[in-house]
Design an enzyme around this catalytic site. Structure first.
Site, PDB file in Angstrom:
ATOM      1  N   SER A 154       0.830  -1.133   0.026  1.00 48.60           N
ATOM      2  CA  SER A 154       0.079   0.181  -0.061  1.00 48.60           C
ATOM      3  C   SER A 154       0.797   1.372   0.086  1.00 48.60           C
ATOM      4  CB  SER A 154      -1.087   0.038   1.173  1.00 48.60           C
ATOM      5  OG  SER A 154      -0.052   0.085   2.195  1.00 48.60           O
TER       6      SER A 154
ATOM      7  N   THR B   6      -1.599   3.095   4.345  1.00 48.29           N
ATOM      8  CA  THR B   6      -0.941   4.426   4.072  1.00 48.29           C
ATOM      9  C   THR B   6      -0.075   4.665   5.078  1.00 48.29           C
ATOM     10  OG1 THR B   6      -2.393   5.385   2.465  1.00 48.29           O
ATOM     11  CG2 THR B   6      -1.178   6.643   3.691  1.00 48.29           C
TER      12      THR B   6
ATOM     13  N   THR C 207       1.598   6.851  -0.050  1.00 45.44           N
ATOM     14  CA  THR C 207       1.013   5.860  -0.559  1.00 45.44           C
ATOM     15  C   THR C 207       0.777   5.532  -2.010  1.00 45.44           C
ATOM     16  OG1 THR C 207      -1.531   5.098  -0.046  1.00 45.44           O
ATOM     17  CG2 THR C 207      -1.174   7.168  -1.164  1.00 45.44           C
TER      18      THR C 207
ATOM     19  N   ARG D 149      -6.707   8.477 -10.824  1.00 46.96           N
ATOM     20  CA  ARG D 149      -7.459   8.816  -9.583  1.00 46.96           C
ATOM     21  C   ARG D 149      -6.264   9.030  -8.671  1.00 46.96           C
ATOM     22  NH1 ARG D 149      -6.788   7.154  -3.902  1.00 46.96           N
ATOM     23  NH2 ARG D 149      -8.900   7.151  -2.958  1.00 46.96           N
ATOM     24  N   VAL D 150      -6.580  10.372  -7.697  1.00 51.02           N
ATOM     25  CA  VAL D 150      -5.373  10.623  -6.915  1.00 51.02           C
ATOM     26  C   VAL D 150      -6.427  10.809  -5.697  1.00 51.02           C
ATOM     27  CG1 VAL D 150      -4.192  12.612  -5.829  1.00 51.02           C
ATOM     28  CG2 VAL D 150      -4.163  12.181  -8.202  1.00 51.02           C
ATOM     29  N   GLY D 151      -5.820  10.408  -4.409  1.00 44.88           N
ATOM     30  CA  GLY D 151      -6.447  10.129  -3.074  1.00 44.88           C
ATOM     31  C   GLY D 151      -6.244  11.611  -2.236  1.00 44.88           C
ATOM     32  N   ASP D 152      -6.447  11.394  -1.199  1.00 47.29           N
ATOM     33  CA  ASP D 152      -6.226  12.336  -0.130  1.00 47.29           C
ATOM     34  C   ASP D 152      -4.734  12.569   0.217  1.00 47.29           C
ATOM     35  OD1 ASP D 152      -6.667   9.998   1.059  1.00 47.29           O
ATOM     36  OD2 ASP D 152      -6.315  11.031   3.001  1.00 47.29           O
TER      37      ASP D 152
ATOM     38  N   THR E 161      -5.709   8.365   7.073  1.00 47.80           N
ATOM     39  CA  THR E 161      -5.745   7.119   6.359  1.00 47.80           C
ATOM     40  C   THR E 161      -7.006   6.675   6.311  1.00 47.80           C
ATOM     41  OG1 THR E 161      -4.710   4.914   6.119  1.00 47.80           O
ATOM     42  CG2 THR E 161      -5.099   5.800   8.394  1.00 47.80           C
ATOM     43  N   GLY E 162      -7.274   5.945   5.141  1.00 48.41           N
ATOM     44  CA  GLY E 162      -8.730   5.438   4.746  1.00 48.41           C
ATOM     45  C   GLY E 162      -9.103   5.788   3.434  1.00 48.41           C
TER      46      GLY E 162
ATOM     47  N   GLY F  35      -9.787   8.126   0.719  1.00 47.77           N
ATOM     48  CA  GLY F  35      -9.320   9.342   0.204  1.00 47.77           C
ATOM     49  C   GLY F  35     -10.363  10.358   0.003  1.00 47.77           C
TER      50      GLY F  35
HETATM   51  C1  SD4 Z   1      -6.093   7.006  -0.501  1.00 47.21           C
HETATM   52  N1  SD4 Z   1      -6.013   7.476   1.862  1.00 47.21           N
HETATM   53  O1  SD4 Z   1      -5.436   6.767  -1.572  1.00 47.21           O
HETATM   54  C2  SD4 Z   1      -5.380   6.963   0.913  1.00 47.21           C
HETATM   55  C3  SD4 Z   1      -5.298   5.160   1.126  1.00 47.21           C
HETATM   56  C4  SD4 Z   1      -5.478   5.120   2.620  1.00 47.21           C
HETATM   57  O2  SD4 Z   1      -5.863   3.121   3.999  1.00 47.21           O
HETATM   58  O3  SD4 Z   1      -4.962   5.619   3.414  1.00 47.21           O
HETATM   59  N2  SD4 Z   1      -5.439   3.885   2.676  1.00 47.21           N
HETATM   60  O4  SD4 Z   1      -7.484   6.986  -0.428  1.00 47.21           O
END
Ligand code: SD4
Length: 329
Positions: free
Chosen positions: A84, A189, A207, A217-220, A240-241, A243
């Site tokens: 990850s 992450t 991450t 795609r881009v996350g948080d 984390t989680g 995004g």
């Molecule tokens: C995301 N927040 O790309 C990241 C992934 C993550 O636990 O933190 N996963 O959305």
């Protein structure tokens, strides 16, 4: 608040059961809000233990938090078994491992990269964006070219075994718009926040993002204010989680602003989680977790679901701590 955290820590420390050692550290069977008198480094998930130890080598010598967090998360980025974070990460639906990272220091300087492929240390590229350019964020080919120009090391991704797993996944998952399943396996992450002996804060977040996400795609995680935020007057937070949910409430910035208003770190994280919950009708698999530290060394975390834990390292402690949470997974 300080007293409350302190007493809470004392009370729970007495009641807590030590479950089993992992990587030489204690795992506590209960959550709490804690406090550190000296330097401190916190990071998300079990890989945070090793990362914290690398960060600690900087902090214990009186080094700066910005150097500590970079050195710390580089350990996780280098770990080829980590699915990850970094080049061992899982790819998107089209088979590309696209990496997101950001870093922020005590002067509110920040740097970020997103959708970066084949570079071993995205966090150091993010730091170079912060220190060597007039920009904050570089993405995709531009970010890669910048990294190559600076001589950053490259790697071929995905790793063969990761590619094989993705090929198997693809056979079963032909619908482009099907929501990928989110679970502990495909969704981690490293977010790391630290306070150095000078009382200064920095943070880093890196991450490979949501496994099998849409291409592009881009996350948080690389978004300053979402996956990470530092304000040296107040403290630092990371997330984390999922995004998409974290971005919707500018999560880490929200946590820091709540601490500015006097919330404890745990309460600030809890309020941010409650806000996420209130904005989503369907909470299926919607795990989001926040981790925070304030200027007095108080720290805490909160997540939507059970299962989130974080690594803590101080002068006297080196352990995993279970986060408080809203509901059971
Ligand atoms: C995301 N927040 O790309 C990241 C992934 C993550 O636990 O933190 N996963 O959305």
């Amino acid at each position: 608040m300080k007293r409350r955290s302190f007493f809470k820590l004392g009370a729970v420390a007495g009641a807590v059961s030590v479950l089993k050692p992992i990587n030489g550290a204690q795992i506590l069977g209960s959550s709490f809000e804690g406090k550190s008198e000296g330097p401190i480094v916190l990071s998300t998930w079990i890989h945070g233990l090793e990362a914290n130890r690398a960060a600690w080598k900087v902090l214990e010598k009186g080094g700066k938090a910005i150097d500590a967090v970079e050195q710390g998360v580089k350990v996780t980025e280098s770990d080829l078994t980590n699915r990850s974070v970094g080049i061992g990460g899982r790819p998107d639906r089209d088979g590309h491992v696209t990496l997101d990272a950001c870093i922020m220091d005590e002067q509110s300087r920040c740097g970020s990269v997103a959708f970066l492929e084949g570079i071993i240390h995205p966090i150091s590229v993010a730091r170079a964006v912060m220190e060597k350019t007039q920009h904050i964020m570089l993405v995709g080919e531009g970010a890669k070219q910048f990294a190559l120009d600076l001589g950053f090391k490259t790697a071929k991704t995905p790793l063969p075994e990761v590619k094989k797993e993705w090929q198997d996944w693809k056979k079963e998952n032909k619908d482009l718009f099907k929501k990928p399943e989110i679970n502990h396996e495909n969704h981690d992450t490293i977010g790391m926040i630290a306070m150095d002996s000078n009382g200064d804060f920095s943070g880093a977040c890196t991450t490979s993002g949501w496994a099998y996400k849409m291409h592009g795609r881009v996350g948080d995680s690389p978004i300053i204010g979402a996956g990470l935020f530092v304000d040296n007057e107040v403290g630092a937070a990371t997330a984390t989680g999922l995004g998409e949910a974290i971005v919707r409430i500018a999560g880490s910035h929200t946590v820091v602003e709540l601490m500015r208003q006097g919330y404890t770190p745990t309460d600030a994280c809890k309020e941010a989680v409650k806000r996420i919950i209130s904005k989503h009708k369907d909470l299926t698999n919607l795990q989001c977790c926040f981790l925070a530290i304030d200027k007095k060394g108080n720290y805490g975390a909160y997540s939507v679901y059970s299962g989130f834990n974080f690594a803590l390292k101080t002068n006297s402690e080196d352990k995993m701590v279970d986060s408080e949470f809203d509901r059971n997974w």
